[in-house]
Design a protein around this motif. Structure first.
Motif, mmCIF file in Angstrom:
data_model
loop_
_atom_site.group_PDB
_atom_site.id
_atom_site.type_symbol
_atom_site.label_atom_id
_atom_site.label_comp_id
_atom_site.label_asym_id
_atom_site.label_seq_id
_atom_site.Cartn_x
_atom_site.Cartn_y
_atom_site.Cartn_z
ATOM 1 N N THR A 1 23.915 3.194 17.158
ATOM 2 C CA THR A 1 24.117 2.152 16.145
ATOM 3 C C THR A 1 23.267 2.465 14.917
ATOM 4 O OG1 THR A 1 22.323 0.766 17.026
ATOM 5 C CG2 THR A 1 24.538 0.391 17.897
ATOM 6 N N ARG A 2 23.742 2.002 13.759
ATOM 7 C CA ARG A 2 22.985 2.187 12.515
ATOM 8 C C ARG A 2 23.300 1.060 11.549
ATOM 9 N NH1 ARG A 2 23.156 4.148 7.253
ATOM 10 N NH2 ARG A 2 21.372 5.446 6.605
ATOM 11 N N LEU A 3 22.278 0.624 10.804
ATOM 12 C CA LEU A 3 22.418 -0.365 9.740
ATOM 13 C C LEU A 3 21.785 0.216 8.488
ATOM 14 C CD1 LEU A 3 23.178 -3.287 8.838
ATOM 15 C CD2 LEU A 3 20.845 -3.951 9.505
ATOM 16 N N GLY A 4 22.536 0.209 7.379
ATOM 17 C CA GLY A 4 22.019 0.795 6.150
ATOM 18 C C GLY A 4 22.293 -0.078 4.945
ATOM 19 N N ARG A 5 21.491 0.128 3.897
ATOM 20 C CA ARG A 5 21.685 -0.624 2.653
ATOM 21 C C ARG A 5 21.329 0.256 1.461
ATOM 22 N NH1 ARG A 5 19.871 -3.883 -1.461
ATOM 23 N NH2 ARG A 5 20.850 -5.944 -1.677
ATOM 24 N N ASP A 6 22.152 0.161 0.401
ATOM 25 C CA ASP A 6 21.874 0.840 -0.856
ATOM 26 C C ASP A 6 21.050 -0.077 -1.754
ATOM 27 O OD1 ASP A 6 23.236 3.158 -0.223
ATOM 28 O OD2 ASP A 6 25.124 2.462 -1.093
ATOM 29 N N PHE A 7 20.067 0.517 -2.445
ATOM 30 C CA PHE A 7 19.260 -0.209 -3.422
ATOM 31 C C PHE A 7 19.401 0.501 -4.769
ATOM 32 C CE2 PHE A 7 17.340 -1.233 0.628
ATOM 33 C CZ PHE A 7 17.039 -2.586 0.507
ATOM 34 N N PRO A 8 20.220 -0.025 -5.683
ATOM 35 C CA PRO A 8 20.329 0.587 -7.019
ATOM 36 C C PRO A 8 19.007 0.460 -7.772
ATOM 37 C CG PRO A 8 22.169 -0.897 -6.571
ATOM 38 C CD PRO A 8 21.146 -1.146 -5.512
ATOM 39 N N LEU A 9 18.591 1.560 -8.404
ATOM 40 C CA LEU A 9 17.351 1.575 -9.161
ATOM 41 C C LEU A 9 17.648 1.902 -10.622
ATOM 42 C CD1 LEU A 9 15.180 3.586 -6.592
ATOM 43 C CD2 LEU A 9 15.407 1.097 -6.796
ATOM 44 N N ASP A 10 16.628 1.993 -11.415
ATOM 45 C CA ASP A 10 16.808 2.309 -12.834
ATOM 46 C C ASP A 10 17.334 3.724 -13.004
ATOM 47 O OD1 ASP A 10 15.871 -0.183 -13.485
ATOM 48 O OD2 ASP A 10 13.785 0.478 -13.758
ATOM 49 N N ASN A 11 17.954 3.978 -14.161
ATOM 50 C CA ASN A 11 18.428 5.304 -14.552
ATOM 51 C C ASN A 11 19.471 5.868 -13.592
ATOM 52 O OD1 ASN A 11 16.599 5.366 -16.774
ATOM 53 N ND2 ASN A 11 14.955 5.973 -15.360
ATOM 54 N N GLY A 12 20.267 4.997 -12.975
ATOM 55 C CA GLY A 12 21.344 5.437 -12.110
ATOM 56 C C GLY A 12 20.911 5.936 -10.746
ATOM 57 N N MET A 13 19.649 5.767 -10.394
ATOM 58 C CA MET A 13 19.166 6.212 -9.086
ATOM 59 C C MET A 13 19.591 5.227 -8.004
ATOM 60 S SD MET A 13 15.361 7.774 -9.862
ATOM 61 C CE MET A 13 14.661 6.191 -10.327
ATOM 62 N N ILE A 14 19.865 5.770 -6.800
ATOM 63 C CA ILE A 14 20.253 4.942 -5.669
ATOM 64 C C ILE A 14 19.390 5.310 -4.469
ATOM 65 C CG2 ILE A 14 22.082 4.341 -4.053
ATOM 66 C CD1 ILE A 14 24.095 4.893 -6.216
ATOM 67 N N LEU A 15 18.783 4.318 -3.863
ATOM 68 C CA LEU A 15 17.994 4.504 -2.650
ATOM 69 C C LEU A 15 18.751 3.902 -1.481
ATOM 70 C CD1 LEU A 15 15.336 5.234 -1.136
ATOM 71 C CD2 LEU A 15 14.525 2.921 -1.725
ATOM 72 N N ASN A 16 19.022 4.733 -0.464
ATOM 73 C CA ASN A 16 19.653 4.234 0.756
ATOM 74 C C ASN A 16 18.620 4.216 1.866
ATOM 75 O OD1 ASN A 16 21.150 5.054 3.542
ATOM 76 N ND2 ASN A 16 22.454 3.717 2.318
ATOM 77 N N VAL A 17 18.491 3.076 2.517
ATOM 78 C CA VAL A 17 17.551 2.914 3.629
ATOM 79 C C VAL A 17 18.347 2.583 4.882
ATOM 80 C CG1 VAL A 17 15.617 1.581 4.533
ATOM 81 C CG2 VAL A 17 15.692 2.162 2.106
#
Length: 698
Positions: free
Chosen positions: A642-658
């Motif tokens: 199983t996996r749960l993930g979320r994208d976090f949009p940041l400044d300058n078009g950066m995307i953090l996925n956790v």
């Protein structure tokens, strides 16, 4: 048939030749799909290749059983490693001994998965086996999961164009492509084993893009460090890859890759049944370890002089050095591999490989015929030594074995794809010729020997777009596996292996959100070889047969939700020898999988499940386990991730996925029998493991 492609950088003219060839070689698509493809042609640069684009659109009209495991499935389903990510593919069996992916055991359709020696493994179309002809077992695997974009799993219809050792099909591992504009990726991953508390860190960095209109560069680095899920499993991996893509002009493209891979690891090995029941995470093999490195390089020239001709010249080379260290009991008179035996000696078996290969290929369009003509030359130079340390007095014998092998292999193939019935029907007859010579010298005794193999390997594939919703396919092809180095050096009766593969299948897509595939397959194997662990020798099982049914379906009942089911029925049988009528080892009769993926907004959640039925661990189909664990029936098991993930949009078009995940959620205590330098006993597969990861794209 289709072709691989990528978006071409601005300023370069697309190549109409390649598009013309692509349309001619692809089996016909439904009208809607054709209209969609026609709107995208001006964005694609294509490359002549039988398998073509490794995406799910290409799968729909491929004339054989095929699955593409895409980037989302590789990286967002909670898989521990590449092996784990492949479990959902019908017909594929995985036995994971480390949890780190350094020594994969992948089998297809009942062919023995140990060291993945029954399937052709490619990286970007180049052979990755340490010895492409004589050492096809993957005892050095220079691949790490973060560097991969997709895996193309082709179980049938590719033997003429990719050989040898493709009885179980072709697994083409696709590394991440160079993006059109500069991009960077930073990823950190932690694997935490519940039973032992061990932690493995996995750090990945990628930077690349086109620095000019015609030059693309990319660098990837992957560092893994820590422990696997068991005791005595300290592991360190370094993987560096440099890619170059250069368009000299409108008709000439050059692609190159340079890689350095290094791994050092302690190997916990197999356990006796008693030790396994006491603590499956312990190790009884304190002297077993592994040290390997490889330099790999490849260069491809793609030349498109006009609209009806494409020429590719692929070249590859590698230098590899790998050594297993393993304890042996040589004084008690018992089985040296018995997990309960105390070691009297420590052996090391260094092998050094120098491999070079070149493969030109021409694709020519003539009316409704598309001809593909290719050749290959591969040279392998192998130094095979065995040395031994005596623990009692510290003396070291470096002359136990000193063997040299030189292999020269030649191949040529031709195929003709004929389009009929307004391109709704394609027929592709083809034939491949393989000639392999291996010369062997014992440097200690001066003994000489050689082995020759030459075979004509015909094939035929058929594809029919019966309706806009139904695509039918069939194929029959012959494959060759030359005698391997490991078979030559041990006692036993062995021979070059050949097999006929047959498939008949259908793909059905009545709606855009529903699709299903069914494939009937049969493998008629001549002179199949199996390793007898108890007697430390290879045995020629003679004729064997694997046949069965693969089913797969996918359904998206609502926006954001996708469901998948898979099932494989396998009937394997030995048709000659002492064990006639019995099943093949490590070949479960039933295997079923299910997965669910849900996406909403910035969130994604997934769950996958696999059931593998019981199987036998030896050719004699021994049911009762002995005290060492060398034979005995292997129980069924169920693995849930199983996996749960979320994208976090940041400044300058950066995307953090956790993401957070749990692998083997039910903590099923699956195991298989010993492998390689620890051939006797139970080898535990990873228990419950927690996955924590973060990836930043910028």
């Amino acid at each position: 048939m289709s072709f691989s492609g990528k978006v071409k950088p601005t300023g370069l003219r697309r190549r109409p030749l390649s598009i013309f060839i692509t349309m001619a070689l692809m089996p016909p698509m439904p009208v809607a799909a054709q209209e969609m493809a026609s709107t995208q042609l001006n964005q694609i640069v294509v490359e002549g290749d039988w398998l073509g684009t490794p995406d799910k659109k290409a799968v729909k009209t491929y004339t054989g059983a095929r699955n593409v495991v895409d980037s989302e499935q590789l990286h967002e389903r909670g898989a521990l490693n590449l092996e784990d990510a492949l479990r959902q593919v019908p017909g594929v069996q995985v036995l994971d001994e480390t949890g780190t992916g350094i020594l994969p055991n992948i089998g297809v359709r009942g062919l023995n998965p140990l060291r993945s020696e029954r399937v052709q493994l490619l990286v970007d179309g180049y052979p990755v086996a340490i010895g492409p002809y004589t050492n096809v077992g993957v005892s050095l695997f220079p691949v790490t999961l973060p560097s991969l974009e997709a895996v193309d799993v082709v179980r049938g219809g590719a033997a003429v164009h990719y050989g040898p050792n493709n009885v179980g099909g072709v697994l083409n591992l696709i590394t991440k492509p160079i993006p059109n504009t500069f991009e960077q990726t930073l990823r950190e991953r932690l694997l935490i084993a519940e039973g032992s508390g061990h932690v493995l860190t996995d750090t990945y960095y990628r930077a690349g893009g086109f620095v000019t209109d015609n030059l693309g560069l990319q660098f990837q680095a992957n560092l893994q460090k820590g422990n696997g899920f068991r005791d005595h499993s300290d592991t360190e991996v370094q993987n560096y890859i440099l890619d170059v893509d250069y368009f000299a002009d409108d008709i000439n493209e050059f692609k190159a890759q340079l890689q350095y891979y290094d791994v050092t690891a302690d190997l916990p090995g197999a356990l006796s049944p008693a030790a396994y029941e006491d603590n499956r995470n312990r190790s009884q093999r304190p002297y077993d370890s592994y040290d390997a490195d490889m330099w790999r390089a490849n260069l491809t020239w793609i030349h498109t002089p006009d609209d009806s001709l494409e020429f590719q010249w692929r070249n590859f080379a590698h230098r590899a050095d790998r050594t297993f260290f393993f304890g042996q009991d040589l004084t008690s008179g018992g089985n040296w591999a018995n997990p309960e035996a105390a070691a009297s000696h420590v052996a090391d078996s260094p092998r050094t490989f120098h491999v070079y290969g070149t493969e030109p290929r021409v694709t020519k369009q003539l009316g409704n015929h598309t001809l593909m003509l290719g050749g290959r030359y591969v040279r392998e130079e192998v130094e095979f030594d065995v040395n031994r340390l005596t623990l009692a007095d510290g003396s070291y014998n470096d002359t136990v074995r000193d063997w040299d092998f030189t292999t020269n292999a030649y191949a040529a193939y031709i195929s003709d794809t004929i389009s009929l019935l307004d391109e709704r029907l394609t027929l592709t007859p083809g034939i491949r010729y393989e000639a392999v010579r291996t010369d062997y010298r014992d440097e200690n005794s001066g003994a000489l020997s050689d082995n020759h193999a030459s075979e004509w390997l015909p094939g035929l594939t058929v594809g029919l777009q019966a309706t806009d919703e139904v695509f039918l396919f069939a194929n029959a092809q012959r494959s060759l596996v030359p005698v391997q180095t490991a078979q030559v050096i041990r006692e036993g009766s062995v021979a070059n292996e050949t097999a006929w593969n047959y498939e008949l299948g259908a793909r059905w897509q009545p709606y855009s959100n529903l699709e299903a595939t069914a494939t009937v397959f049969r493998i008629d194997y001549q002179d199949q070889i199996q390793y007898n662990k108890a007697q430390n020798r290879y045995e020629n099982l003679g004729e064997t047969r694997q046949q069965g049914l693969e089913l797969e379906g996918r359904w998206s009942p609502m926006t954001g939700l996708e469901l998948g089911l898979g099932y494989t029925f396998l009937d394997s049988e030995q048709l000659s020898g002492d064990n006639i009528g019995k099943e093949l080892p490590n070949a479960p009769r039933h295997q079923a999988s299910a997965d669910a993926v849900y996406r909403t907004g910035l969130w994604s959640a997934s769950a996958t499940a696999l059931y593998a039925g019981n199987s036998f661990s030896d050719a004699a189909n021994t049911v009762n386990e002995d005290g060492m664990g060398s034979v005995g029936e292997l129980p069924s098991y169920t693995l849930v991730n199983t996996r749960l993930g979320r994208d976090f949009p940041l400044d300058n078009g950066m995307i953090l996925n956790v993401g957070v995940g749990v692998n083997n959620l039910l903590d099923d205590e699956a195991y298989f029998r010993g492998v390689d330098v620890s051939p006797v006993g139970r080898v535990p597969m990873p228990g419950r493991t927690y996955v924590l990861e973060g990836q930043l794209n910028f």
